[in-house]
Design a protein around this motif. Structure first.
Motif, PDB file in Angstrom:
ATOM      1  N   SER A 139       0.683  -1.261   0.046  1.00  0.00           N
ATOM      2  CA  SER A 139       0.207  -0.048   0.084  1.00  0.00           C
ATOM      3  C   SER A 139       0.759   1.276   0.028  1.00  0.00           C
ATOM      4  O   SER A 139       2.015   1.067   0.172  1.00  0.00           O
ATOM      5  N   CYS A 140       0.371   2.414  -0.346  1.00  0.00           N
ATOM      6  CA  CYS A 140       0.948   3.599  -0.441  1.00  0.00           C
ATOM      7  C   CYS A 140       0.109   4.689   0.024  1.00  0.00           C
ATOM      8  O   CYS A 140      -1.247   4.650  -0.194  1.00  0.00           O
ATOM      9  N   TYR A 141       0.349   5.758   0.610  1.00  0.00           N
ATOM     10  CA  TYR A 141      -0.378   7.039   0.539  1.00  0.00           C
ATOM     11  C   TYR A 141       0.724   8.206   0.500  1.00  0.00           C
ATOM     12  O   TYR A 141       1.833   8.184   0.992  1.00  0.00           O
ATOM     13  N   GLU A 142       0.135   9.292   0.319  1.00  0.00           N
ATOM     14  CA  GLU A 142       0.770  10.811   0.261  1.00  0.00           C
ATOM     15  C   GLU A 142       1.001  11.328   1.609  1.00  0.00           C
ATOM     16  O   GLU A 142       0.301  11.151   2.465  1.00  0.00           O
TER      17      GLU A 142
ATOM     18  N   SER B 224       4.554  13.989  -1.741  1.00  0.00           N
ATOM     19  CA  SER B 224       3.573  14.405  -2.864  1.00  0.00           C
ATOM     20  C   SER B 224       4.323  15.254  -4.186  1.00  0.00           C
ATOM     21  O   SER B 224       3.859  14.986  -5.078  1.00  0.00           O
ATOM     22  N   ALA B 225       5.455  15.816  -3.701  1.00  0.00           N
ATOM     23  CA  ALA B 225       5.918  16.521  -4.927  1.00  0.00           C
ATOM     24  C   ALA B 225       6.838  15.844  -5.826  1.00  0.00           C
ATOM     25  O   ALA B 225       7.035  16.297  -7.202  1.00  0.00           O
ATOM     26  N   SER B 226       6.880  14.545  -5.617  1.00  0.00           N
ATOM     27  CA  SER B 226       7.759  13.675  -6.362  1.00  0.00           C
ATOM     28  C   SER B 226       6.696  12.995  -7.396  1.00  0.00           C
ATOM     29  O   SER B 226       7.240  12.168  -8.219  1.00  0.00           O
ATOM     30  N   ILE B 227       5.295  13.242  -7.302  1.00  0.00           N
ATOM     31  CA  ILE B 227       4.471  12.460  -8.135  1.00  0.00           C
ATOM     32  C   ILE B 227       4.580  12.956  -9.450  1.00  0.00           C
ATOM     33  O   ILE B 227       4.388  14.257  -9.521  1.00  0.00           O
ATOM     34  N   GLU B 228       4.892  12.236 -10.567  1.00  0.00           N
ATOM     35  CA  GLU B 228       4.859  12.818 -11.888  1.00  0.00           C
ATOM     36  C   GLU B 228       3.470  13.362 -12.417  1.00  0.00           C
ATOM     37  O   GLU B 228       2.508  12.552 -12.127  1.00  0.00           O
ATOM     38  N   VAL B 229       3.162  14.164 -13.054  1.00  0.00           N
ATOM     39  CA  VAL B 229       1.788  14.815 -13.646  1.00  0.00           C
ATOM     40  C   VAL B 229       2.238  15.342 -15.233  1.00  0.00           C
ATOM     41  O   VAL B 229       3.196  15.739 -15.502  1.00  0.00           O
TER      42      VAL B 229
ATOM     43  N   MET C 234       1.190   3.655  -9.831  1.00  0.00           N
ATOM     44  CA  MET C 234       2.792   3.919  -9.784  1.00  0.00           C
ATOM     45  C   MET C 234       3.235   3.014  -8.770  1.00  0.00           C
ATOM     46  O   MET C 234       4.331   2.669  -8.762  1.00  0.00           O
ATOM     47  N   LEU C 235       2.192   2.424  -7.925  1.00  0.00           N
ATOM     48  CA  LEU C 235       2.703   1.636  -6.779  1.00  0.00           C
ATOM     49  C   LEU C 235       3.285   0.512  -7.448  1.00  0.00           C
ATOM     50  O   LEU C 235       4.131  -0.332  -6.923  1.00  0.00           O
TER      51      LEU C 235
ATOM     52  N   GLU D  29      11.026  -0.040  -9.982  1.00  0.00           N
ATOM     53  CA  GLU D  29      11.068   1.063 -10.405  1.00  0.00           C
ATOM     54  C   GLU D  29      11.472   2.001  -9.234  1.00  0.00           C
ATOM     55  O   GLU D  29      10.403   2.620  -9.069  1.00  0.00           O
ATOM     56  N   ARG D  30      12.500   2.065  -8.713  1.00  0.00           N
ATOM     57  CA  ARG D  30      12.650   2.834  -7.137  1.00  0.00           C
ATOM     58  C   ARG D  30      12.622   4.223  -7.533  1.00  0.00           C
ATOM     59  O   ARG D  30      12.277   5.034  -6.587  1.00  0.00           O
ATOM     60  N   LYS D  31      12.892   4.723  -8.776  1.00  0.00           N
ATOM     61  CA  LYS D  31      12.849   6.209  -9.224  1.00  0.00           C
ATOM     62  C   LYS D  31      11.713   6.976  -9.416  1.00  0.00           C
ATOM     63  O   LYS D  31      11.375   7.794 -10.091  1.00  0.00           O
ATOM     64  N   VAL D  32      10.291   5.981  -9.350  1.00  0.00           N
ATOM     65  CA  VAL D  32       9.184   6.275  -9.941  1.00  0.00           C
ATOM     66  C   VAL D  32       8.894   7.629  -9.239  1.00  0.00           C
ATOM     67  O   VAL D  32       7.952   8.550  -9.609  1.00  0.00           O
ATOM     68  N   TRP D  33       9.254   7.709  -7.779  1.00  0.00           N
ATOM     69  CA  TRP D  33       8.970   8.555  -6.830  1.00  0.00           C
ATOM     70  C   TRP D  33       9.829   8.637  -5.594  1.00  0.00           C
ATOM     71  O   TRP D  33      10.722   8.022  -5.481  1.00  0.00           O
TER      72      TRP D  33
END
Length: 361
Positions: free
Chosen positions: A56-59, A83-88, A108-109, A116-120
């Motif tokens: 699981s994940c949350y911001e 939150s700032a690292s989530i791509e948009v 993304m999770l 893919e560790r650099k996804v966020w």
């Protein structure tokens, strides 16, 4: 499982892999029983065993770390995301809803869990004790900021009447003696308001003194690795109780650094170059880290020049920036702050005093 946490409602998104539409559900905020029930229903829906692994994940946000600890205790692999690292998508105006957010988190999770560790960027979660230890100095920072705000308000109210006084212990006597441009005393309503503002400042001062006394007592009696590091930093000239306490509890005590680059990055003091073809320019420091530590490190760097004049860091600064103008010296002090943080980290890890630095008597 992606979680979009709201103040009144939580939205959950379940998926088992990329390309699969997320199963979305809503529950009441902080309803732990409903959360566990929806996890069980999702396993049934995807024909999984009750013992199937859940990720699981949350911001990171207002809900803090309590939910992370609850999920981990329940056997769920949870991560908290910056939150700032989530791509948009920046090509057009961004459409944002809770449903879109939870789908984005779920997709993304899956990528993160597949490697893919650099996804966020993932937030490092402190222990309950580490989190609790921060309240004292953070409350002190809040009280000092509140005192400054009230002081500025008093100055502003008096400036509106063409009056200037020093906000200190005899403020009430000063207010009685104040005369306006026409020789009259302060208007009664304004005088009463200023008296109440001063009463708030006195209350805040009393609370600050109480917290500082508690902190001084803890430095003497507290047993543990954090206290040892605080006392170790206090042996250096130019390092006082405020900086030693904050450096350790906000920076060195709960993070494990592998190299000097990680130290600079967490403080937001690393450079951010921009290079494209023949174009090269510097965008300044990243400022993507601990703001309190970064501000204090720059302040302590100025003190280091004064109280450690023979240290290698001071001599380096004087050689590179000492002969320049004020702007060049301000740029140089940021570089010195980064080097100083690295030197303090090595000092705490190895016990080796920074070259040329002096200890207190």
């Amino acid at each position: 499982m992606g979680l979009e946490l709201g103040s009144g409602q939580w939205r959950l998104g379940f998926t088992t892999g990329l390309g699969q539409k997320a199963r979305e559900r809503s529950i009441g905020a902080r309803d732990v029983t409903a959360l566990k029930r929806e996890i069980g229903r999702a396993k049934e829906r995807f024909h999984l065993a009750s013992s199937a692994r859940v990720v699981s994940c949350y911001e990171a946000g207002r809900d803090g770390f309590w939910l992370h600890r609850l999920l981990v205790e329940a056997g769920i692999d949870n991560v908290i995301v910056d939150s700032a690292s989530i791509e948009v998508n920046r090509r057009a105006k961004r459409v944002k809803t809770d449903a879109l957010d939870v789908r984005k988190l779920s997709a993304m999770l899956v990528r993160y869990d597949e490697g893919e560790r650099k996804v966020w960027s993932v937030v490092r979660v402190p222990t309950a004790d580490e989190e609790d230890n921060r309240h004292l100095h953070r409350e002190l920072e809040t009280l000092k900021a509140e005192r400054t705000r009230l002081t500025n308000r008093i100055h502003g109210l008096l400036a509106g009447q063409g009056v200037r006084v020093e906000v200190k212990k005899d403020l009430l006597e000063q207010l009685k003696a104040v005369r306006l441009y026409n020789g009259r005393p302060l208007p009664p309503a304004l005088h009463c308001r200023l008296v109440r503002e001063w009463a708030r400042i006195e209350l805040i001062d009393a609370q600050i003194r109480e917290l500082e006394a508690d902190r001084a007592e803890l430095v003497k009696e507290w047993e543990g690795p954090e206290a040892e590091k605080i006392r170790q930093l206090l042996q250096l000239r130019a390092i006082g109780i405020n900086s030693a306490w904050l450096f350790v509890l906000e920076f060195f005590a709960w993070r494990r650094f592998s190299n000097r680059r990680q130290v600079g990055s967490l403080a937001g003091l690393t450079p951010t170059p921009y290079q494209s073809g023949q174009m090269r320019r510097d965008q300044g420091i990243s400022k993507a880290g601990q703001k309190l530590v970064r501000h204090l490190a720059i302040e302590i760097a100025w003190g280091w020049l004064r109280f450690q004049p023979q240290s290698r860091l001071t001599l380096w600064y004087q050689e590179r920036f000492g002969g320049g103008g004020s702007r060049l010296r301000r740029i140089g002090i940021v570089a010195l702050a980064r080097k100083l943080l690295v030197a303090l980290w090595r000092y705490l890890e190895t016990g080796v005093v920074p070259e040329g630095a002096r200890l207190k008597a």
